[in-house]
Design a protein around this motif. Sequence first.
Motif, PDB file in Angstrom:
ATOM      1  N   GLY A 143      57.990  57.508 -71.811  1.00  0.00           N
ATOM      2  CA  GLY A 143      57.680  57.044 -70.456  1.00  0.00           C
ATOM      3  C   GLY A 143      56.948  55.721 -70.466  1.00  0.00           C
ATOM      4  N   THR A 144      56.031  55.564 -71.426  1.00  0.00           N
ATOM      5  CA  THR A 144      55.287  54.298 -71.529  1.00  0.00           C
ATOM      6  C   THR A 144      56.224  53.156 -71.919  1.00  0.00           C
ATOM      7  OG1 THR A 144      53.270  55.483 -72.155  1.00  0.00           O
ATOM      8  CG2 THR A 144      53.387  53.134 -72.689  1.00  0.00           C
ATOM      9  N   LEU A 145      57.091  53.390 -72.896  1.00  0.00           N
ATOM     10  CA  LEU A 145      58.000  52.336 -73.345  1.00  0.00           C
ATOM     11  C   LEU A 145      58.960  51.907 -72.240  1.00  0.00           C
ATOM     12  CD1 LEU A 145      58.903  53.626 -76.926  1.00  0.00           C
ATOM     13  CD2 LEU A 145      57.569  51.582 -76.362  1.00  0.00           C
ATOM     14  N   LEU A 146      59.409  52.875 -71.433  1.00  0.00           N
ATOM     15  CA  LEU A 146      60.368  52.564 -70.379  1.00  0.00           C
ATOM     16  C   LEU A 146      59.701  52.178 -69.072  1.00  0.00           C
ATOM     17  CD1 LEU A 146      62.987  55.451 -70.887  1.00  0.00           C
ATOM     18  CD2 LEU A 146      63.053  53.116 -71.783  1.00  0.00           C
ATOM     19  N   ALA A 147      58.374  52.291 -69.023  1.00  0.00           N
ATOM     20  CA  ALA A 147      57.629  52.020 -67.780  1.00  0.00           C
ATOM     21  C   ALA A 147      58.224  52.819 -66.625  1.00  0.00           C
ATOM     22  CB  ALA A 147      57.630  50.527 -67.469  1.00  0.00           C
ATOM     23  N   ALA A 148      58.461  54.105 -66.888  1.00  0.00           N
ATOM     24  CA  ALA A 148      59.112  54.963 -65.894  1.00  0.00           C
ATOM     25  C   ALA A 148      58.457  56.338 -65.893  1.00  0.00           C
ATOM     26  CB  ALA A 148      60.599  55.094 -66.190  1.00  0.00           C
ATOM     27  N   GLU A 149      58.544  57.007 -64.770  1.00  0.00           N
ATOM     28  CA  GLU A 149      58.009  58.361 -64.621  1.00  0.00           C
ATOM     29  C   GLU A 149      59.136  59.342 -64.920  1.00  0.00           C
ATOM     30  OE1 GLU A 149      56.021  61.223 -61.182  1.00  0.00           O
ATOM     31  OE2 GLU A 149      56.447  59.105 -60.772  1.00  0.00           O
ATOM     32  N   LEU A 150      59.068  60.002 -66.074  1.00  0.00           N
ATOM     33  CA  LEU A 150      60.164  60.848 -66.510  1.00  0.00           C
ATOM     34  C   LEU A 150      60.296  62.121 -65.701  1.00  0.00           C
ATOM     35  CD1 LEU A 150      60.085  60.560 -70.410  1.00  0.00           C
ATOM     36  CD2 LEU A 150      61.273  59.156 -68.727  1.00  0.00           C
TER      37      LEU A 150
ATOM     38  N   ASN B 213      60.407  62.102 -62.477  1.00  0.00           N
ATOM     39  CA  ASN B 213      61.132  61.733 -61.265  1.00  0.00           C
ATOM     40  C   ASN B 213      62.603  62.097 -61.416  1.00  0.00           C
ATOM     41  OD1 ASN B 213      62.807  59.930 -59.521  1.00  0.00           O
ATOM     42  ND2 ASN B 213      60.807  59.198 -58.853  1.00  0.00           N
ATOM     43  N   PRO B 214      63.181  62.895 -60.496  1.00  0.00           N
ATOM     44  CA  PRO B 214      64.569  63.319 -60.668  1.00  0.00           C
ATOM     45  C   PRO B 214      65.578  62.173 -60.653  1.00  0.00           C
ATOM     46  CG  PRO B 214      63.718  63.980 -58.517  1.00  0.00           C
ATOM     47  CD  PRO B 214      62.553  63.507 -59.307  1.00  0.00           C
ATOM     48  N   THR B 215      65.289  61.106 -59.887  1.00  0.00           N
ATOM     49  CA  THR B 215      66.196  59.958 -59.883  1.00  0.00           C
ATOM     50  C   THR B 215      66.156  59.241 -61.226  1.00  0.00           C
ATOM     51  OG1 THR B 215      65.942  59.667 -57.497  1.00  0.00           O
ATOM     52  CG2 THR B 215      66.779  57.781 -58.737  1.00  0.00           C
ATOM     53  N   VAL B 216      64.958  59.089 -61.779  1.00  0.00           N
ATOM     54  CA  VAL B 216      64.832  58.484 -63.107  1.00  0.00           C
ATOM     55  C   VAL B 216      65.568  59.327 -64.138  1.00  0.00           C
ATOM     56  CG1 VAL B 216      63.199  57.937 -64.959  1.00  0.00           C
ATOM     57  CG2 VAL B 216      62.670  57.292 -62.595  1.00  0.00           C
ATOM     58  N   GLN B 217      65.429  60.644 -64.057  1.00  0.00           N
ATOM     59  CA  GLN B 217      66.127  61.521 -64.994  1.00  0.00           C
ATOM     60  C   GLN B 217      67.645  61.364 -64.888  1.00  0.00           C
ATOM     61  OE1 GLN B 217      64.769  65.512 -64.345  1.00  0.00           O
ATOM     62  NE2 GLN B 217      62.762  65.149 -65.237  1.00  0.00           N
ATOM     63  N   ALA B 218      68.147  61.297 -63.665  1.00  0.00           N
ATOM     64  CA  ALA B 218      69.588  61.143 -63.473  1.00  0.00           C
ATOM     65  C   ALA B 218      70.082  59.807 -64.032  1.00  0.00           C
ATOM     66  CB  ALA B 218      69.940  61.257 -61.994  1.00  0.00           C
ATOM     67  N   GLN B 219      69.303  58.754 -63.817  1.00  0.00           N
ATOM     68  CA  GLN B 219      69.700  57.445 -64.338  1.00  0.00           C
ATOM     69  C   GLN B 219      69.662  57.420 -65.863  1.00  0.00           C
ATOM     70  OE1 GLN B 219      66.968  54.795 -62.374  1.00  0.00           O
ATOM     71  NE2 GLN B 219      68.202  54.663 -60.502  1.00  0.00           N
ATOM     72  N   LEU B 220      68.652  58.052 -66.439  1.00  0.00           N
ATOM     73  CA  LEU B 220      68.549  58.077 -67.898  1.00  0.00           C
ATOM     74  C   LEU B 220      69.696  58.873 -68.523  1.00  0.00           C
ATOM     75  CD1 LEU B 220      64.716  58.527 -68.470  1.00  0.00           C
ATOM     76  CD2 LEU B 220      66.119  56.566 -69.137  1.00  0.00           C
ATOM     77  N   LEU B 221      70.059  59.988 -67.907  1.00  0.00           N
ATOM     78  CA  LEU B 221      71.157  60.765 -68.458  1.00  0.00           C
ATOM     79  C   LEU B 221      72.465  59.984 -68.370  1.00  0.00           C
ATOM     80  CD1 LEU B 221      71.909  63.373 -69.800  1.00  0.00           C
ATOM     81  CD2 LEU B 221      72.203  64.416 -67.549  1.00  0.00           C
ATOM     82  N   LEU B 222      72.654  59.235 -67.308  1.00  0.00           N
ATOM     83  CA  LEU B 222      73.824  58.371 -67.203  1.00  0.00           C
ATOM     84  C   LEU B 222      73.805  57.314 -68.302  1.00  0.00           C
ATOM     85  CD1 LEU B 222      76.364  57.355 -65.737  1.00  0.00           C
ATOM     86  CD2 LEU B 222      74.855  56.047 -64.213  1.00  0.00           C
ATOM     87  N   ALA B 223      72.640  56.731 -68.553  1.00  0.00           N
ATOM     88  CA  ALA B 223      72.526  55.709 -69.594  1.00  0.00           C
ATOM     89  C   ALA B 223      72.845  56.285 -70.970  1.00  0.00           C
ATOM     90  CB  ALA B 223      71.118  55.112 -69.585  1.00  0.00           C
ATOM     91  N   LEU B 224      72.390  57.511 -71.235  1.00  0.00           N
ATOM     92  CA  LEU B 224      72.646  58.134 -72.531  1.00  0.00           C
ATOM     93  C   LEU B 224      74.121  58.451 -72.734  1.00  0.00           C
ATOM     94  CD1 LEU B 224      69.570  60.520 -72.628  1.00  0.00           C
ATOM     95  CD2 LEU B 224      70.023  58.663 -74.251  1.00  0.00           C
ATOM     96  N   ARG B 225      74.846  58.693 -71.651  1.00  0.00           N
ATOM     97  CA  ARG B 225      76.267  59.037 -71.756  1.00  0.00           C
ATOM     98  C   ARG B 225      77.160  57.810 -71.867  1.00  0.00           C
ATOM     99  NH1 ARG B 225      77.470  61.337 -66.577  1.00  0.00           N
ATOM    100  NH2 ARG B 225      79.533  61.822 -67.426  1.00  0.00           N
ATOM    101  N   ALA B 226      76.637  56.636 -71.604  1.00  0.00           N
ATOM    102  CA  ALA B 226      77.462  55.425 -71.571  1.00  0.00           C
ATOM    103  C   ALA B 226      77.863  55.010 -72.980  1.00  0.00           C
ATOM    104  CB  ALA B 226      76.687  54.291 -70.897  1.00  0.00           C
ATOM    105  N   PRO B 227      79.010  54.343 -73.134  1.00  0.00           N
ATOM    106  CA  PRO B 227      79.418  53.832 -74.449  1.00  0.00           C
ATOM    107  C   PRO B 227      78.551  52.649 -74.863  1.00  0.00           C
ATOM    108  CG  PRO B 227      80.928  53.076 -72.750  1.00  0.00           C
ATOM    109  CD  PRO B 227      79.989  54.047 -72.073  1.00  0.00           C
ATOM    110  N   ALA B 228      78.613  52.306 -76.141  1.00  0.00           N
ATOM    111  CA  ALA B 228      77.856  51.160 -76.637  1.00  0.00           C
ATOM    112  C   ALA B 228      78.529  49.865 -76.187  1.00  0.00           C
ATOM    113  CB  ALA B 228      77.773  51.206 -78.154  1.00  0.00           C
ATOM    114  N   PRO B 229      77.743  48.814 -75.933  1.00  0.00           N
ATOM    115  CA  PRO B 229      78.332  47.543 -75.487  1.00  0.00           C
ATOM    116  C   PRO B 229      79.002  46.805 -76.635  1.00  0.00           C
ATOM    117  CG  PRO B 229      75.971  47.289 -75.763  1.00  0.00           C
ATOM    118  CD  PRO B 229      76.277  48.752 -76.009  1.00  0.00           C
ATOM    119  N   SER B 230      79.928  45.924 -76.286  1.00  0.00           N
ATOM    120  CA  SER B 230      80.623  45.142 -77.309  1.00  0.00           C
ATOM    121  C   SER B 230      79.870  43.869 -77.669  1.00  0.00           C
ATOM    122  CB  SER B 230      82.029  44.780 -76.810  1.00  0.00           C
ATOM    123  OG  SER B 230      81.947  44.033 -75.602  1.00  0.00           O
ATOM    124  N   ARG B 231      78.811  43.557 -76.939  1.00  0.00           N
ATOM    125  CA  ARG B 231      78.006  42.369 -77.267  1.00  0.00           C
ATOM    126  C   ARG B 231      76.527  42.695 -77.109  1.00  0.00           C
ATOM    127  NH1 ARG B 231      77.135  39.664 -72.142  1.00  0.00           N
ATOM    128  NH2 ARG B 231      78.458  40.566 -70.502  1.00  0.00           N
TER     129      ARG B 231
END
Length: 482
Positions: A333-340, A342-360
Amino acid sequence: MTTGSAGPVPARPVKVTRQQVVRRLTRAAAHSDARLIAEAAALAEGWVVLADPMGGVVCSTPDTAGPEGVRAAAHPQLYPHLTIRSMAGAVLVVRPGAASPASRIDLIARTCVDLLRMRARVRREEDTHRTEQRLHAAVLHLLLSGQSHLATDVLRTSATHATVFRLAGQLVHAAYQSHWREVQPSVSPEAHRMLVCLEGGELVVIVLHGLDHDRHVARPLVARIAYRHQLAGGVSDPLPLDMVATAWAEAGTARHGARSGCLASATFLGSHGLLRVVPAERLALWSAAILKPLNREQRRTMEAYLRSGSAQAAAAVLDVSEGTVRARLRGIGTLLAAELDNPTVQAQLLLALRAPAPSRRVGTSARLGGPHPPLPTGLLDPDDAHRWASALLRPLDKPLRIALRCWLRHRGRTAPAASELGLSRSTLTNWLSKCGRTLSVDLSSATVRAELHLAAETLATPEDTPARLPRRGGRTYRGHQS
């Protein structure tokens, strides 16, 4: 009329062509080595022995010829009148009949040796096949018990994630036998690997892969298996190897909702899923910017927490103490400057974890939660986000949407959501069941809840609050049937 004393005239031998010799030997070899040796003896009009120089007779026709055949195999120079052919681990000895031409005996010996070698090769392949099947079943049990490090050691694979397929139906055993070899990809340690086994009456396929590649390589193949054998199948989201038990449960839940001949995704969101709606590279760059401050252990901890729903459950998945999980989450939470919490933060983080790796490479960071839209404008502009959310939640009427949104804001906990809505728990449970049926989704899936939360928050207006539910009798919503 008198009869001579010489007895009956012997029957003239039936002429056998080369093609008939080969055909008869091949048919015999399809049954067993012993049948092949017996047929060879009949064609040679003598006796035939298959001997192991170290272990004695393997098979013999007739049985009484066995000892002489073993001696001939051990000392061929002493038996020039016999035809002797050596192969790996065995020796074929043929004693021809007096009337058998040498060319036929040579053909019998050569054909028998070729057929015996082929049968030995088939047996080796079958033994390897059975050994590999046992290995797959053992690795599956290691993964389900949380021993992912042992599983990767056994397979010598660098995979970090797994996707689970579970299929069931009347022809599941036939599908397993006919497709086991078909679904075997490269077993190189650098490549993904597929585990295939029968477990509890189901055909199970587990694809081991990295997060950013080979995620969907097996789906077309497994879909063909399901269609060809009319199996109902469920497929999980890609999850870290130490969360295969969660992926297993997701795939099982999805299978219960699948039709025969089809695969159903654990999310059931289909074309409405954000991984299909948001352009892949845009999603990958946003995800990489969000997760950039975290190392691999912190990402694993966060995903275990988000998917299991509590620090206690995440501790069991990660095989650490609950206190360790909570300490890691505070650091995250400190590294991300986010309140873990928070249900919206949780939903966004889970989406981020499911995303593919970038090509650049990613040079900047992104922000979570706060006063920003539930779906960041870097992913979808407000109009596109509203269209996506509307299409996803359109089947729900306003009371169901309010109840679902409240329940999701309470992170799927029924008691506090029912209290805020002013409903009984059973009423809210019935409403949520109706939401799941109407949307054709599995509300037990963390992925489904995360995307529904983002959609509900995107559409939310000041009217979409528990206080706006009309009442009758204090606790029951007027005009709505549960």
